[in-house]
Write an enzyme that holds these catalytic residues in place. Structure first.
Site, PDB file in Angstrom:
ATOM      1  N   LEU A  85       0.737  -1.129   0.018  1.00 45.29           N
ATOM      2  CA  LEU A  85      -0.048  -0.002  -0.059  1.00 45.29           C
ATOM      3  C   LEU A  85       0.928   1.341   0.078  1.00 45.29           C
ATOM      4  O   LEU A  85       0.438   2.246   0.353  1.00 45.29           O
ATOM      5  CB  LEU A  85      -1.108   0.063   1.261  1.00 45.29           C
ATOM      6  CG  LEU A  85      -1.952  -1.206   1.136  1.00 45.29           C
ATOM      7  CD1 LEU A  85      -2.747  -1.106   2.501  1.00 45.29           C
ATOM      8  CD2 LEU A  85      -2.612  -1.048  -0.068  1.00 45.29           C
ATOM      9  N   HIS A 104      -4.553  -5.525  -8.934  1.00 42.80           N
ATOM     10  CA  HIS A 104      -5.398  -4.546  -8.432  1.00 42.80           C
ATOM     11  C   HIS A 104      -6.879  -5.415  -8.520  1.00 42.80           C
ATOM     12  O   HIS A 104      -7.017  -6.145  -9.553  1.00 42.80           O
ATOM     13  CB  HIS A 104      -5.659  -3.371  -9.365  1.00 42.80           C
ATOM     14  CG  HIS A 104      -6.645  -2.497  -8.536  1.00 42.80           C
ATOM     15  ND1 HIS A 104      -6.031  -1.467  -7.499  1.00 42.80           N
ATOM     16  CD2 HIS A 104      -7.761  -2.213  -8.834  1.00 42.80           C
ATOM     17  CE1 HIS A 104      -7.086  -0.732  -7.128  1.00 42.80           C
ATOM     18  NE2 HIS A 104      -8.337  -1.217  -8.092  1.00 42.80           N
TER      19      HIS A 104
HETATM   20  C1  GRF Z   1      -5.593  -8.421  -2.908  1.00 44.79           C
HETATM   21  O1  GRF Z   1      -7.037  -8.080  -3.181  1.00 44.79           O
HETATM   22  C2  GRF Z   1      -5.115  -7.649  -3.878  1.00 44.79           C
HETATM   23  O2  GRF Z   1      -5.516  -7.786  -5.166  1.00 44.79           O
HETATM   24  C3  GRF Z   1      -4.871  -6.060  -3.479  1.00 44.79           C
HETATM   25  O3  GRF Z   1      -4.723  -6.054  -2.125  1.00 44.79           O
HETATM   26  C4  GRF Z   1      -5.359  -7.376  -1.565  1.00 44.79           C
HETATM   27  C5  GRF Z   1      -4.039  -7.961  -0.853  1.00 44.79           C
HETATM   28  O4  GRF Z   1      -4.768  -9.138   0.019  1.00 44.79           O
HETATM   29  N1  GRF Z   1      -3.840  -5.396  -4.548  1.00 44.79           N
HETATM   30  P1  GRF Z   1      -3.877  -9.975   0.503  1.00 44.79           P
HETATM   31  O5  GRF Z   1      -2.827  -9.255   1.529  1.00 44.79           O
HETATM   32  O6  GRF Z   1      -2.754 -10.727  -0.407  1.00 44.79           O
HETATM   33  O7  GRF Z   1      -4.485 -11.195   1.448  1.00 44.79           O
END
Ligand code: GRF
Length: 189
Positions: A85, A104
């Site tokens: 993020l 995404h």
């Molecule tokens: C996922 O939905 C991905 O597409 C997005 O962030 C989320 C991460 O989930 N970019 P995780 O931490 O891999 O469970």
């Protein structure tokens, strides 16, 4: 061996999936897991698989020189963003042109940009009564949000689906497609 570094901030279901998928791969390996969150789930999964981890302290998150040198130290070929993020420093995108891949959880350009991550994406898709959603896998380059789209996978939304069901459907697509598409990109170079 082609070495991947996976960057994540969240629960790490995608990192866990990547680690599992590439565990016995003949030419691709997850060699490093990077996070800006000290207790990110992705780090636990890495440690359980004896994969080195790097936790970026606040003052290092935007330090391109530092991150590039860590990537070089670990001989990293590709960077995979799986729910990371924070912004990627320019220096890193320059060094890894078309070698940083992000996922995404929507069909970009819809539901991308500021504030559009995690549950917020699925809530917006639900509120707008979209007939479908999906995933976008794309390169991350110097121009933010202009990285080339590698693949999109879609899923239909039923009128009875709430945002939780939409999220579950999208997460299922992530599990099914993210490692396969990364593998295809890397092996086609
Ligand atoms: C996922 O939905 C991905 O597409 C997005 O962030 C989320 C991460 O989930 N970019 P995780 O931490 O891999 O469970």
């Amino acid at each position: 061996m082609i070495r991947i570094a996976a960057f994540a901030s969240g629960t790490g279901s995608n990192v866990a999936n990547l680690i599992g998928y590439f565990k016995s791969h003949p030419s691709i390996t997850v060699s490093l897991v990077v996070s800006n969150v000290a207790n990110a789930g992705a780090l636990e999964k890495a440690k359980a698989n004896n994969i080195p981890v790097l936790v970026l302290p606040k003052e290092k998150i935007n330090d391109g020189d530092f991150i590039v040198s860590e990537m070089q130290k670990n001989k990293i070929d590709y960077i995979i963003l799986a729910g990371y993020l924070k912004m990627i420093p320019l220096k890193l995108t320059k060094q890894f042109h078309n070698k940083i891949i992000n996922i995404h959880p929507s069909l970009l350009p819809k539901y991308g940009g500021k504030g559009m991550y995690g549950t917020a994406v699925h809530k917006a898709v639900f509120e707008n009564k979209e007939p479908e959603s999906g995933i976008t896998i794309h390169f991350v380059n110097e121009e933010y949000d202009k990285g080339e789209i590698i693949a999109q996978k879609k899923v239909a939304i039923l009128s009875t689906d709430k945002y939780q069901e939409i999220e579950n459907k999208v997460r299922a697509l992530e599990q099914e497609w993210f490692p396969v598409i990364i593998e295809n990109v890397i092996l086609s170079k």
